[in-house]
Design an enzyme around this catalytic site. Structure first.
Site, PDB file in Angstrom:
ATOM      1  N   SER A  10       0.849  -1.198   0.000  1.00  0.00           N
ATOM      2  CA  SER A  10       0.000   0.000   0.000  1.00  0.00           C
ATOM      3  C   SER A  10       0.877   1.237   0.000  1.00  0.00           C
ATOM      4  O   SER A  10       1.800   1.359   0.820  1.00  0.00           O
ATOM      5  CB  SER A  10      -0.880   0.016   1.251  1.00  0.00           C
ATOM      6  N   HIS A  35      -1.279  -1.378  -4.228  1.00  0.00           N
ATOM      7  CA  HIS A  35      -2.534  -1.134  -3.516  1.00  0.00           C
ATOM      8  C   HIS A  35      -2.684   0.371  -3.264  1.00  0.00           C
ATOM      9  O   HIS A  35      -1.809   0.997  -2.659  1.00  0.00           O
ATOM     10  CB  HIS A  35      -2.523  -1.906  -2.200  1.00  0.00           C
ATOM     11  N   ASP A  37      -5.011   3.236  -1.613  1.00  0.00           N
ATOM     12  CA  ASP A  37      -6.060   3.466  -0.617  1.00  0.00           C
ATOM     13  C   ASP A  37      -6.665   4.853  -0.773  1.00  0.00           C
ATOM     14  O   ASP A  37      -6.009   5.855  -0.499  1.00  0.00           O
ATOM     15  CB  ASP A  37      -5.458   3.340   0.791  1.00  0.00           C
ATOM     16  N   MET A  39      -9.388   7.511   0.453  1.00  0.00           N
ATOM     17  CA  MET A  39     -10.177   7.829   1.659  1.00  0.00           C
ATOM     18  C   MET A  39     -10.795   9.209   1.536  1.00  0.00           C
ATOM     19  O   MET A  39     -10.138  10.141   1.046  1.00  0.00           O
ATOM     20  CB  MET A  39      -9.276   7.816   2.887  1.00  0.00           C
ATOM     21  N   HIS A  68      -8.547   0.548  -3.658  1.00  0.00           N
ATOM     22  CA  HIS A  68      -9.419   0.269  -2.511  1.00  0.00           C
ATOM     23  C   HIS A  68     -10.150   1.560  -2.154  1.00  0.00           C
ATOM     24  O   HIS A  68      -9.550   2.486  -1.599  1.00  0.00           O
ATOM     25  CB  HIS A  68      -8.530  -0.231  -1.358  1.00  0.00           C
ATOM     26  N   MET A  70     -12.413   3.667  -0.039  1.00  0.00           N
ATOM     27  CA  MET A  70     -13.055   3.844   1.274  1.00  0.00           C
ATOM     28  C   MET A  70     -13.807   5.172   1.217  1.00  0.00           C
ATOM     29  O   MET A  70     -13.458   6.149   1.882  1.00  0.00           O
ATOM     30  CB  MET A  70     -11.978   3.839   2.372  1.00  0.00           C
ATOM     31  N   MET A 139     -10.853  -6.578   5.826  1.00  0.00           N
ATOM     32  CA  MET A 139     -10.118  -5.606   6.633  1.00  0.00           C
ATOM     33  C   MET A 139      -9.667  -6.287   7.915  1.00  0.00           C
ATOM     34  O   MET A 139     -10.485  -6.842   8.657  1.00  0.00           O
ATOM     35  CB  MET A 139     -10.986  -4.401   6.997  1.00  0.00           C
ATOM     36  N   ASP A 175      -6.011  -6.934   4.586  1.00  0.00           N
ATOM     37  CA  ASP A 175      -5.524  -5.555   4.540  1.00  0.00           C
ATOM     38  C   ASP A 175      -5.548  -4.938   5.932  1.00  0.00           C
ATOM     39  O   ASP A 175      -6.609  -4.725   6.511  1.00  0.00           O
ATOM     40  CB  ASP A 175      -6.420  -4.759   3.575  1.00  0.00           C
TER      41      ASP A 175
HETATM   42  C1  DX5 Z   1      -6.270   1.014   5.947  1.00  0.00           C
HETATM   43  C2  DX5 Z   1      -5.815   0.702   4.524  1.00  0.00           C
HETATM   44  C3  DX5 Z   1      -4.654  -0.225   4.458  1.00  0.00           C
HETATM   45  C4  DX5 Z   1      -3.441   0.258   5.191  1.00  0.00           C
HETATM   46  C5  DX5 Z   1      -2.419  -0.795   5.264  1.00  0.00           C
HETATM   47  O1  DX5 Z   1      -7.476   1.669   5.902  1.00  0.00           O
HETATM   48  O2  DX5 Z   1      -6.855   0.113   3.788  1.00  0.00           O
HETATM   49  O3  DX5 Z   1      -4.335  -0.547   3.106  1.00  0.00           O
HETATM   50  O4  DX5 Z   1      -2.899   1.394   4.620  1.00  0.00           O
HETATM   51  O5  DX5 Z   1      -1.372  -0.285   6.032  1.00  0.00           O
HETATM   52  P1  DX5 Z   1      -0.683  -1.146   7.165  1.00  0.00           P
HETATM   53  O6  DX5 Z   1      -0.078  -2.332   6.471  1.00  0.00           O
HETATM   54  O7  DX5 Z   1       0.307  -0.196   7.724  1.00  0.00           O
HETATM   55  O8  DX5 Z   1      -1.749  -1.533   8.133  1.00  0.00           O
HETATM   56 ZN    ZN Z   2      -6.409  -0.812   1.712  1.00  0.00          ZN
END
Ligand code: DX5
Ligand code: ZN
Length: 226
Positions: A10, A35, A37, A39, A68, A70, A139, A175
């Site tokens: 990620s 990956h 993320d 948000m 991903h 969110m 998750m 994840d």
């Molecule tokens: C959390 C994300 C993950 C996160 C993973 O909401 O979806 O992808 O960044 O990071 P680590 O491996 O540090 O938990």
């Molecule tokens: Zn993620």
């Protein structure tokens, strides 16, 4: 059926001032997928980046972009993420009332469709969409931040998800809080795609390749024939 192992670093733990370089580092360091993320500060209590950033990262690597989302609502943004270069788009089961519609929209855009489950959401929430998905993201922390501790109760959930997807062409991704230490446990339970952010970037850019190798070796040790 043993599905291919996918290590999906990620970029959330990357240095955002040099994100393109860090993505190239992940590519050179042996990542299978990248990956990404996304948000929105609404579905999760943090804000990261959107389609414009993904579009600018796209020329930096040919690796699969595992996006991903969110965010809620999600449907109005699916085409923008597809156009930006996502190969796989994962939406949260909790993000909206019409999960089946969102997943159909992703496949209509020609992308792999994934569904994510928060720790509190039971796998029954996706029983009706198993024909519509290529990936289930479990998750293993509460979404929103990198660097959180893995929730051990999620190991049994991975096992249950594996059993409801048996015989189907569906990747099982974990994840949150994944490290070389817990990788064998989640892989033995049935995960074949491992997201890792803080673990991969631990020690800075020079350590990335070694960290990816460490997680891969640990994961493979749990798949070796007995
Ligand atoms: C959390 C994300 C993950 C996160 C993973 O909401 O979806 O992808 O960044 O990071 P680590 O491996 O540090 O938990
Ligand atoms: Zn993620």
């Amino acid at each position: 059926m043993t599905r291919p192992l996918r290590i999906a670093p990620s970029v959330l733990s990357a240095d955002f001032s040099r994100l393109g370089d860090d993505v190239q580092q992940l590519d050179a360091g042996g990542a299978d997928w990248i990956h990404l993320d996304v948000m929105d500060g609404h579905f999760v209590p943090n804000i990261s980046f959107g389609p414009a950033v993904i579009e600018h990262l796209r020329p930096r690597t040919a690796k699969l972009f595992d996006v991903h989302l969110m965010i809620a609502p999600v449907d109005p943004y699916l085409s923008a993420f597809a156009a930006a270069g996502a190969d796989s788009i994962t939406v949260h089961a909790e993000a909206g009332p019409h999960l089946d519609r969102s997943l159909q929209a992703i496949r209509a855009l020609g992308k792999r469709a994934g569904v994510a489950l928060n720790p509190a959401t039971p796998e029954a929430a996706i029983a009706h969409v198993l024909d519509r998905i290529d990936l289930i993201l479990i998750m293993t922390v509460n979404p929103g931040f990198g660097g959180q501790a893995f929730i051990p109760a999620m190991v049994e959930k991975v096992r249950r998800v594996r059993s409801i997807t048996e015989g189907r062409d569906i990747d099982i991704e974990v994840d949150g809080g994944i490290t070389a230490e817990n990788a064998p446990t989640v892989v033995a339970a049935g995960a074949n795609a491992l997201v890792a952010g803080s673990f991969v970037f631990r020690g800075g850019p020079e350590a990335v390749a070694g960290n990816i190798s460490a997680i891969r070796a640990a994961a493979e040790s749990a798949r070796a024939p007995a």
